[in-house]
Design a protein around this motif. Structure first.
Motif, PDB file in Angstrom:
ATOM      1  N   TYR A 130      37.815-106.105  81.051  1.00  0.00           N
ATOM      2  CA  TYR A 130      37.304-104.745  81.075  1.00  0.00           C
ATOM      3  C   TYR A 130      37.693-104.067  79.769  1.00  0.00           C
ATOM      4  O   TYR A 130      38.791-104.302  79.241  1.00  0.00           O
ATOM      5  CB  TYR A 130      37.926-103.982  82.253  1.00  0.00           C
ATOM      6  N   CYS A 153      24.617 -98.665  80.252  1.00  0.00           N
ATOM      7  CA  CYS A 153      25.215 -97.898  81.329  1.00  0.00           C
ATOM      8  C   CYS A 153      26.649 -97.648  80.924  1.00  0.00           C
ATOM      9  O   CYS A 153      27.097 -98.125  79.908  1.00  0.00           O
ATOM     10  CB  CYS A 153      25.164 -98.661  82.664  1.00  0.00           C
ATOM     11  N   ASN A 194      22.168-107.416  86.620  1.00  0.00           N
ATOM     12  CA  ASN A 194      22.171-107.430  85.165  1.00  0.00           C
ATOM     13  C   ASN A 194      21.856-108.812  84.603  1.00  0.00           C
ATOM     14  O   ASN A 194      22.164-109.102  83.459  1.00  0.00           O
ATOM     15  CB  ASN A 194      23.543-106.973  84.677  1.00  0.00           C
ATOM     16  N   ASN A 208      29.424-107.200  79.359  1.00  0.00           N
ATOM     17  CA  ASN A 208      28.888-106.899  80.685  1.00  0.00           C
ATOM     18  C   ASN A 208      28.224-105.533  80.741  1.00  0.00           C
ATOM     19  O   ASN A 208      27.522-105.230  81.702  1.00  0.00           O
ATOM     20  CB  ASN A 208      30.008-106.934  81.729  1.00  0.00           C
ATOM     21  N   SER A 209      28.460-104.674  79.760  1.00  0.00           N
ATOM     22  CA  SER A 209      28.017-103.285  79.899  1.00  0.00           C
ATOM     23  C   SER A 209      27.311-102.751  78.656  1.00  0.00           C
ATOM     24  O   SER A 209      27.300-101.559  78.410  1.00  0.00           O
ATOM     25  CB  SER A 209      29.203-102.384  80.244  1.00  0.00           C
ATOM     26  N   ALA A 259      34.067-101.511  89.871  1.00  0.00           N
ATOM     27  CA  ALA A 259      33.973-100.403  88.928  1.00  0.00           C
ATOM     28  C   ALA A 259      34.660 -99.163  89.466  1.00  0.00           C
ATOM     29  O   ALA A 259      35.370 -98.467  88.736  1.00  0.00           O
ATOM     30  CB  ALA A 259      32.506-100.108  88.620  1.00  0.00           C
ATOM     31  N   GLU A 287      31.060 -98.647  84.752  1.00  0.00           N
ATOM     32  CA  GLU A 287      30.225 -98.920  85.913  1.00  0.00           C
ATOM     33  C   GLU A 287      28.940 -99.600  85.496  1.00  0.00           C
ATOM     34  O   GLU A 287      27.859 -99.030  85.504  1.00  0.00           O
ATOM     35  CB  GLU A 287      29.922 -97.625  86.665  1.00  0.00           C
ATOM     36  N   PRO A 288      29.007-100.889  85.109  1.00  0.00           N
ATOM     37  CA  PRO A 288      27.800-101.606  84.726  1.00  0.00           C
ATOM     38  C   PRO A 288      26.794-101.654  85.862  1.00  0.00           C
ATOM     39  O   PRO A 288      27.157-101.676  87.034  1.00  0.00           O
ATOM     40  CB  PRO A 288      28.327-103.009  84.397  1.00  0.00           C
ATOM     41  N   THR A 295      25.695 -98.764  74.827  1.00  0.00           N
ATOM     42  CA  THR A 295      25.699 -99.203  76.211  1.00  0.00           C
ATOM     43  C   THR A 295      24.444 -98.784  76.934  1.00  0.00           C
ATOM     44  O   THR A 295      23.897 -97.714  76.715  1.00  0.00           O
ATOM     45  CB  THR A 295      26.917 -98.646  76.977  1.00  0.00           C
TER      46      THR A 295
END
Length: 312
Positions: free
Chosen positions: A267, A22, A31, A118-119, A6, A26-27, A20
């Motif tokens: 991403y 986060c 998680n 992912n986020s 990240a 920057e996840p 989101t």
């Protein structure tokens, strides 16, 4: 995506979205979904009117939300299944269980939004994969998989114990195997690059730094091959496939699977909020580029190979 990756992808700062849990750049670590949580259909789900692409109207049958994460397919799409760790393009509307008005939706903005799974909140991370692009889904997300871990979202009127409900229309998806165009037009050959890129166009790539190479003193973008999509513009959401290496040769993350290890998935970020996608303005979708970032207080210099997958 870990925090080292990240930091490597974040040139300045990254703005988060309401959905989101986060920031997109920057996840949070750790998680993984809770083992006791399952995804299933429930007869206690609300009614959600409308067809794919239309804003829904929610009608709640009871004051009590069903237990756990519930996913109901309102209409089945004919596209490929969304893989885990994908970037998805989706229309959506979110509402607190039992409320009369949505707290956020893309339909009023008249354009779908782009998210990395992912986020986002864990209810999306767990509930979206495995469903076909073109599907319309109804998700009931308990607080522990929504905004509960962050204490709710006061700005949106979401309490820490609230169950939230979404209608999600899956428009597109880009998984960990997504790459740029295999027939992109070569602009800079291997001999012209200050770093070494391995992997053909349309294939997963990696990047390495030759011994003794001078560190970059400023951010630099080098187009390796130019796709035939529309150029990236300021303010757009952009999805990329990438591989990143620190200047000392230490791998710093990749969206692509390699050496038997699974990739982190693409991403996604907004151009103009301080992430690596800021360096892609005017680069056509489908292109492959090398991005070099200088050392900073946050970390060393990095070399990135980037495939531009989509921009909206």
């Amino acid at each position: 995506m870990n925090r080292r990756t990240a930091r490597a992808l974040a040139l300045l700062t990254t703005a988060g979205l309401l959905l989101t849990a986060c920031s997109a750049g920057e996840p949070e670590e750790g998680n993984a979904p809770p083992e006791e949580t399952t995804t299933q259909q429930s007869s206690g789900m609300p009614d959600a009117s409308g067809d794919f692409g239309e804003a829904p109207t929610f009608t709640f049958p009871t004051e009590q939300a069903p237990d756990g994460l519930q996913v109901e397919v309102l209409s089945e799409g004919e596209g490929p299944q969304v893989p885990e760790q994908a970037v998805v393009v989706a229309h959506y509307a979110g509402i607190v269980w039992g409320a009369e008005e949505t707290f956020d939706d893309s339909y009023s903005r008249e354009t779908p939004s782009m998210f990395s799974l992912n986020s986002v909140v864990q209810g999306w991370t767990q509930g979206i994969p495995g469903h076909a692009v073109g599907s319309r889904l109804l998700l009931s997300i308990p607080s522990d998989l929504g905004y509960g871990p962050s204490g709710g979202n006061a700005d949106a009127g979401i309490g820490p114990e609230d169950t939230i409900v979404f209608v999600v229309d899956l428009v597109e998806a880009y998984g960990p195997d997504a790459t740029g165009q295999p027939d992109a037009t070569e602009v800079n050959g291997a001999a012209e690059l200050p770093v070494t890129v391995t992997g053909g166009l349309g294939e997963p790539a990696s990047v390495s730094v030759p011994d003794g190479a001078d560190e970059p003193s400023e951010v630099e973008t080098i187009v390796v091959a130019e796709g035939d999509g529309e150029p990236v513009e300021m303010g757009q959401s952009v999805a990329i496939g990438y591989a990143t290496t620190a200047w000392d040769g230490t791998p710093a993350g990749s969206s692509w699977a390699s050496d038997g290890a699974g990739g982190a998935g693409p991403y996604a970020g907004f151009v103009g909020t301080g992430s690596i996608v800021d360096m892609l303005v005017d680069v056509p979708v489908g292109s492959r580029v090398v991005v070099l970032t200088p050392p900073s207080e946050e970390g060393p210099a990095y070399a990135h190979v980037v495939d531009v997958l989509a921009a909206r």
